[in-house]
Scaffold this motif. Structure first.
Motif, PDB file in Angstrom:
ATOM      1  N   PRO A 114       0.765  -1.237   0.082  1.00 33.90           N
ATOM      2  CA  PRO A 114       0.231   0.143  -0.098  1.00 33.90           C
ATOM      3  C   PRO A 114       0.892   1.457   0.049  1.00 33.90           C
ATOM      4  O   PRO A 114       0.093   2.265  -0.406  1.00 33.90           O
ATOM      5  CB  PRO A 114      -0.748  -0.342   1.345  1.00 33.90           C
ATOM      6  N   SER A 115       2.305   1.158   0.356  1.00 33.44           N
ATOM      7  CA  SER A 115       3.008   2.389   0.339  1.00 33.44           C
ATOM      8  C   SER A 115       3.306   2.863  -1.245  1.00 33.44           C
ATOM      9  O   SER A 115       3.694   4.085  -1.312  1.00 33.44           O
ATOM     10  CB  SER A 115       4.171   1.968   0.743  1.00 33.44           C
ATOM     11  N   PHE A 116       3.022   2.090  -2.029  1.00 36.24           N
ATOM     12  CA  PHE A 116       2.987   2.755  -3.358  1.00 36.24           C
ATOM     13  C   PHE A 116       1.843   3.366  -3.904  1.00 36.24           C
ATOM     14  O   PHE A 116       1.541   3.704  -5.273  1.00 36.24           O
ATOM     15  CB  PHE A 116       3.220   1.508  -4.392  1.00 36.24           C
ATOM     16  N   ILE A 117       0.610   3.382  -3.202  1.00 37.06           N
ATOM     17  CA  ILE A 117      -0.423   4.087  -3.405  1.00 37.06           C
ATOM     18  C   ILE A 117      -0.515   5.445  -3.109  1.00 37.06           C
ATOM     19  O   ILE A 117       0.010   6.028  -2.065  1.00 37.06           O
ATOM     20  CB  ILE A 117      -1.755   3.302  -2.839  1.00 37.06           C
ATOM     21  N   GLY A 170       4.153  16.587   1.910  1.00 35.80           N
ATOM     22  CA  GLY A 170       5.008  17.266   1.079  1.00 35.80           C
ATOM     23  C   GLY A 170       4.569  17.159  -0.389  1.00 35.80           C
ATOM     24  O   GLY A 170       4.988  17.042  -1.532  1.00 35.80           O
ATOM     25  N   ILE A 171       3.009  17.131  -0.221  1.00 38.87           N
ATOM     26  CA  ILE A 171       2.198  17.163  -1.601  1.00 38.87           C
ATOM     27  C   ILE A 171       1.477  18.211  -1.911  1.00 38.87           C
ATOM     28  O   ILE A 171       1.015  18.873  -1.012  1.00 38.87           O
ATOM     29  CB  ILE A 171       1.164  15.969  -1.544  1.00 38.87           C
ATOM     30  N   GLN A 172       1.357  18.701  -3.184  1.00 44.82           N
ATOM     31  CA  GLN A 172       0.640  19.738  -3.971  1.00 44.82           C
ATOM     32  C   GLN A 172      -0.450  18.949  -4.707  1.00 44.82           C
ATOM     33  O   GLN A 172      -0.098  18.449  -5.944  1.00 44.82           O
ATOM     34  CB  GLN A 172       1.500  20.584  -4.594  1.00 44.82           C
ATOM     35  N   CYS A 173      -1.290  18.631  -3.976  1.00 45.63           N
ATOM     36  CA  CYS A 173      -2.611  17.704  -4.833  1.00 45.63           C
ATOM     37  C   CYS A 173      -3.086  18.346  -5.825  1.00 45.63           C
ATOM     38  O   CYS A 173      -3.499  19.633  -5.983  1.00 45.63           O
ATOM     39  CB  CYS A 173      -3.553  17.174  -3.962  1.00 45.63           C
TER      40      CYS A 173
HETATM   41  C1  SAM Z   1       3.234   6.443   0.366  1.00 43.38           C
HETATM   42  S1  SAM Z   1       4.347   7.279  -0.865  1.00 43.38           S
HETATM   43  C2  SAM Z   1       3.342   6.896  -2.339  1.00 43.38           C
HETATM   44  C3  SAM Z   1       4.113   6.344  -3.721  1.00 43.38           C
HETATM   45  C4  SAM Z   1       5.005   6.982  -4.068  1.00 43.38           C
HETATM   46  N1  SAM Z   1       4.714   7.848  -5.409  1.00 43.38           N
HETATM   47  C5  SAM Z   1       6.231   6.227  -4.853  1.00 43.38           C
HETATM   48  O1  SAM Z   1       6.704   6.393  -5.876  1.00 43.38           O
HETATM   49  O2  SAM Z   1       6.694   5.351  -3.872  1.00 43.38           O
HETATM   50  C6  SAM Z   1       3.768   9.065  -0.765  1.00 43.38           C
HETATM   51  C7  SAM Z   1       4.698   9.859  -1.688  1.00 43.38           C
HETATM   52  O3  SAM Z   1       4.044  10.023  -2.805  1.00 43.38           O
HETATM   53  C8  SAM Z   1       4.015  11.280  -3.491  1.00 43.38           C
HETATM   54  N2  SAM Z   1       2.335  11.309  -3.788  1.00 43.38           N
HETATM   55  C9  SAM Z   1       1.341  10.766  -3.185  1.00 43.38           C
HETATM   56  N3  SAM Z   1       0.402  11.178  -3.405  1.00 43.38           N
HETATM   57  C10 SAM Z   1       0.797  12.258  -4.338  1.00 43.38           C
HETATM   58  C11 SAM Z   1      -0.221  13.247  -5.068  1.00 43.38           C
HETATM   59  N4  SAM Z   1      -1.570  13.296  -4.956  1.00 43.38           N
HETATM   60  N5  SAM Z   1       0.431  14.124  -5.767  1.00 43.38           N
HETATM   61  C12 SAM Z   1       1.896  14.419  -5.665  1.00 43.38           C
HETATM   62  N6  SAM Z   1       2.692  13.534  -4.992  1.00 43.38           N
HETATM   63  C13 SAM Z   1       2.092  12.524  -4.502  1.00 43.38           C
HETATM   64  C14 SAM Z   1       4.663  12.064  -2.455  1.00 43.38           C
HETATM   65  O4  SAM Z   1       5.996  12.450  -2.849  1.00 43.38           O
HETATM   66  C15 SAM Z   1       4.588  11.337  -1.116  1.00 43.38           C
HETATM   67  O5  SAM Z   1       5.402  11.806  -0.016  1.00 43.38           O
END
Ligand code: SAM
Length: 323
Positions: A114-117, A170-173
């Protein structure tokens, strides 16, 4: 006074105060002892240059995969802390929401796949914590190839609050909802409603004004539902208040229509379920009660997933309401 940590509120004798150290130690122990776990943890993001990271093969996460002892290096503490910072999730467990136990204490954990979601404010999946397990289930129909997302933060909160919360990640949704609300919240009428709500304006009046502005601005369908989700606190309070309903009830949309539209964009949520069942109880059983109960059970499946059997779901719904 010396520098120190103060209790932010009254705490009971057994209140949990901190659990980070133990958690970090546990993860680092696992990573040291098991090369497969280390391998998988090492693939997680530290929140930087994610576009350049390799997309792992899903088979690596299957229990039968034994990993490759030669391929993975030890993870240094600095990297591990960064990984935990970016990927740890707090659990809003069923027991916290439904049984009202441990209401204030949240566990924190690292669940690898789930950490990849990624996050979205109009997600298509939902996470549910049961004990140590994290269950992710689809909260909407999805097409093959569609990105799976869940909400890292409360999707029933307004844009400003969501922005503030997403900054901690650290997200800008830039999801569809945020893009739309970015434009709408800049409009004077909507700003005024937001300020009115903050200043304690009658919640029924807030809902009425918002619905009227949406009509005038021709905000329809999903976009209307986005704004209803953002102003959910006002809708919820208005529907719960006899005084508000007496004054505004005929001029604002029915609760179940609003719940349906909000579910359509943010998926099931226990607060939506709760207000629906409260309304059912208020109106007693009867013919329409049965239809209402079926609707509530459908929503309960969106909230708790299909894994829960119908009878257990009924009990869960009862617990969700309490008396
Ligand atoms: C739990 S990880 C999600 C998986 C990650 N994208 C990866 O490539 O492993 C959380 C990180 O993903 C990125 N992320 C998750 N959701 C995002 C979103 N809606 N917009 C921009 N970055 C996002 C951010 O860098 C955040 O700190």
């Amino acid at each position: 006074m010396e520098r120190s940590i103060l209790a932010g509120k009254d705490l009971s004798e057994d209140a949990q105060l901190a659990m980070w150290k133990n958690f970090i130690q546990k993860v680092s122990e696992f990573a040291r002892k098991c090369y497969k776990t280390r391998d998988l943890i090492g693939m997680l993001s530290i929140g930087e240059d994610e576009e350049e990271l390799e997309i792992p093969d899903i088979d690596l996460f299957r229990p039968e995969n034994v990993g490759n002892m030669d391929s993975c290096e030890m993870i240094d503490m600095e990297k591990l802390l960064a990984i935990l910072d970016v990927n740890s999730l707090t659990e809003d467990a069923v027991s916290a929401n439904v049984l009202r136990k441990n209401n204030d204490s949240y566990g924190v954990g690292l669940w690898l796949l789930p950490s990849f979601i990624n996050h979205s404010c109009c997600p298509n999946s939902r996470r549910l914590h049961v004990g140590d397990y994290l269950i992710v289930h689809a909260s909407k129909d999805m097409k093959a190839g569609e990105e799976i997302t869940f909400a890292y933060l409360d999707p029933l909160s307004p844009l400003s609050k969501r922005r503030e919360m997403s900054m901690t990640w650290g997200i800008q949704c830039k999801c569809k909802r945020c893009r739309f609300e970015n434009e709408v919240f800049a409009k004077q009428e909507i700003k005024e409603i937001e300020i009115g709500l903050e200043r304690g304006m009658d919640v029924g009046g807030v809902v009425y004004k918002l619905e009227e502005h949406m009509k005038r601005l021709k905000v329809r369908g999903k976009e209307k539902a986005y704004l209803r989700a953002s102003f959910w606190s006002a809708y919820c309070e208005a529907y719960r208040s006899d005084r508000s309903m007496k004054r505004w009830g005929r001029r604002i949309p029915a609760m179940d229509a609003v719940v349906d539209s909000v579910v359509d964009v943010v998926g099931g949520d226990h607060r939506l379920l709760k207000i629906m069942v409260e309304e059912l109880k208020k109106n007693g059983g009867g013919g329409s009660g049965l239809v209402g109960m079926e609707k509530a059970l459908k929503l309960a499946r969106d909230v708790y997933g299909k894994v829960v059997k119908k009878q257990a779901m009924k009990t869960l719904v009862e617990f969700c309401i309490g008396d």
